[in-house]
Write a protein that holds these residues in place. Structure first.
Motif, PDB file in Angstrom:
ATOM      1  N   THR A 310       0.827  -1.206   0.000  1.00 39.38           N
ATOM      2  CA  THR A 310       0.000   0.000   0.000  1.00 39.38           C
ATOM      3  C   THR A 310       0.861   1.256   0.000  1.00 39.38           C
ATOM      4  N   LEU A 311       1.928   1.254   0.796  1.00 38.99           N
ATOM      5  CA  LEU A 311       2.806   2.421   0.870  1.00 38.99           C
ATOM      6  C   LEU A 311       3.519   2.675  -0.454  1.00 38.99           C
ATOM      7  N   VAL A 312       3.938   1.611  -1.113  1.00 42.04           N
ATOM      8  CA  VAL A 312       4.589   1.780  -2.424  1.00 42.04           C
ATOM      9  C   VAL A 312       3.602   2.416  -3.406  1.00 42.04           C
ATOM     10  N   THR A 313       2.354   1.960  -3.385  1.00 43.63           N
ATOM     11  CA  THR A 313       1.341   2.541  -4.272  1.00 43.63           C
ATOM     12  C   THR A 313       1.129   4.018  -3.952  1.00 43.63           C
ATOM     13  N   LEU A 314       0.966   4.334  -2.657  1.00 44.02           N
ATOM     14  CA  LEU A 314       0.779   5.725  -2.249  1.00 44.02           C
ATOM     15  C   LEU A 314       2.004   6.569  -2.587  1.00 44.02           C
ATOM     16  N   ASP A 315       3.168   5.966  -2.451  1.00 42.33           N
ATOM     17  CA  ASP A 315       4.432   6.629  -2.776  1.00 42.33           C
ATOM     18  C   ASP A 315       4.453   7.030  -4.254  1.00 42.33           C
ATOM     19  N   ILE A 354       0.685  -2.241  -9.859  1.00 46.99           N
ATOM     20  CA  ILE A 354       1.520  -1.149  -9.358  1.00 46.99           C
ATOM     21  C   ILE A 354       2.571  -0.775 -10.402  1.00 46.99           C
ATOM     22  N   VAL A 355       3.210  -1.797 -10.974  1.00 44.72           N
ATOM     23  CA  VAL A 355       4.233  -1.551 -12.001  1.00 44.72           C
ATOM     24  C   VAL A 355       3.609  -0.868 -13.215  1.00 44.72           C
ATOM     25  N   GLN A 356       2.415  -1.306 -13.606  1.00 42.94           N
ATOM     26  CA  GLN A 356       1.739  -0.720 -14.755  1.00 42.94           C
ATOM     27  C   GLN A 356       1.402   0.749 -14.500  1.00 42.94           C
TER      28      GLN A 356
END
Length: 411
Positions: A310-315, A354-356
């Motif tokens: 979730t944090l990576v996405t928000l980041d 997320i990568v996309q």
């Protein structure tokens, strides 16, 4: 009595209602596999009027995976919903038997089938755990524009197995942590406790839909519509053997409806990244988002796979700082590149999303993140023709050696 049949069978007795100073407990005796146990649900005493105690719907659904696991037909005293019975026998059991080959289809023999509707049922509910999925349901059906009959009026919080080793204590801690959010929304927040987790020999991931909706069916006198928050987008859903029963939700959740309570799978139209973007626009989520898998605390640890995903996405979308009240951003920053590397290395649908998204917004991952992704990439992939052609053998050897050390060290 109708308790006759082939060999060993499961027998569900009529439920008993017990009222104390604070709670109402609805319980039944269950005979199965040459033993007798007691299954119960409990709610606050003020919700007693909503309990559908004249139907066995909640207990039949709750015990269905157990019966299918031990291969026993179900005989029950009293009545159950005609609609639920029909759908379980003809459509739902075939679906979950495909999703979990350890389960076998069984027969259900109720004393009575009932098609009556609880006319007072007008509530529109959803489970509220404070996670991305449940906040997204609120984005659509509370903050969004929907007809009055589809707007959320109540929130539910169940103890049916998601609280792990923390059990009942963690259930209460999480409920109390989220109560202020429900108050800010002006919605009643109903807690449903149960010992269902002690019964089911099927993991939570492979039975969470059944567990949660069985609790919902206890409150049919209140609930007209119930939204079950989805995990996956439509493109990633299917009916076949799966590690998570949520893969079949769009095809299966509506089959758990009764004449009174309509069950709806909500959120499959979005990817997890799209859900996160929608939730990030809700200021309430900045204070109450709760997605952690660590069952030692009621908050977010900021380092488990779910927190870091979730944090990576928000980041990536530039919203991580908004959640400084519910995440330890300093702790996340220490291993930020490693967390991103793990996601880059995985081929699971939620990681690919997320990568996309990063590609769409031209977000550049650091070289260190990419290096970590190689460390977490399985050796077989490192030896693929595509990788061999771009990374020299010596570098691949170093990466694999570091990766082997990482595995042995439990990193």
């Amino acid at each position: 009595t109708i308790f006759i049949g082939r060999g060993s069978v499961m027998k569900i007795k009529l439920p008993e209602v017990i009222v104390d100073d604070t709670n109402v407990i609805v319980r039944t005796l269950v005979f199965f596999n040459n033993q007798v146990e007691q299954l119960w649900f409990s709610v606050d005493r003020k919700n007693k009027e909503w309990l559908a105690t004249d139907t066995q719907d909640a207990f039949v659904l709750a015990l269905l995976p157990l019966a299918m696991k031990v291969k026993e037909d179900i005989y029950l005293e009293g009545a159950m919903s005609e609609k639920l019975y029909y759908n379980l026998v003809n459509y739902y059991m075939p679906i979950i038997a495909l999703c979990n080959p350890a389960l076998s289809q069984v027969r259900i023999f109720p004393e009575e089938l009932r098609s009556a509707i609880y006319v007072q049922s007008k509530g529109v509910t959803t489970g509220f755990s404070g996670g991305i999925d449940s906040f997204c349901v609120l984005a659509d059906h509370f903050f969004g524009s929907v007809p009055d009959g589809f707007r959320i009026t109540h929130l539910l919080f169940n103890n049916v197995g998601s609280h792990g080793v923390g059990g009942r204590q963690l259930f209460r801690e999480r409920y109390n942590r989220l109560m202020p959010a429900a108050k800010e929304l002006g919605l009643e927040f109903i807690a449903i406790d149960s010992n269902i987790d002690q019964f089911l020999p099927v993991s939570f991931r492979k039975s969470h839909t059944i567990r949660n909706i069985s609790a919902v069916l206890l409150l049919q006198k209140l609930i007209r519509r119930f939204y079950y928050a989805s995990t996956f987008k439509y493109e990633d859903c299917f009916v076949d053997e799966a590690y998570d029963i949520a893969c079949s939700d769009p095809m299966a959740v509506h089959l758990l409806s009764t004449e009174t309570t309509e069950c709806i799978s909500s959120g499959c139209q979005y990817s997890r990244v799209e859900k996160t973007m929608r939730v990030a626009e809700i200021p309430l989520s900045h204070k109450y988002l709760n997605i952690c898998t660590d069952t030692s605390t009621g908050g977010n640890c900021s380092t488990c796979w779910k927190c870091t995903r979730t944090l990576v996405t928000l980041d990536i979308i530039g919203k991580a700082h908004d959640y400084r009240e519910v995440f330890d951003l300093k702790k996340y920053a220490i291993d930020r590149n490693r967390h991103i590397g793990k996601i880059l290395s995985k081929k699971l649908p939620l990681s690919k999303e997320i990568v996309q998204k990063a590609k769409e917004i031209r977000y550049e991952f650091s070289l260190l993140s990419k290096f970590y992704s190689l460390l977490y990439t399985p050796s077989a992939i490192l030896e693929s023709r595509k990788i061999k052609g771009t990374i020299p053998y010596r570098i691949r050897k170093i990466i694999k050696d570091i990766g082997l050390f990482r595995v042995r060290a439990g990193l």
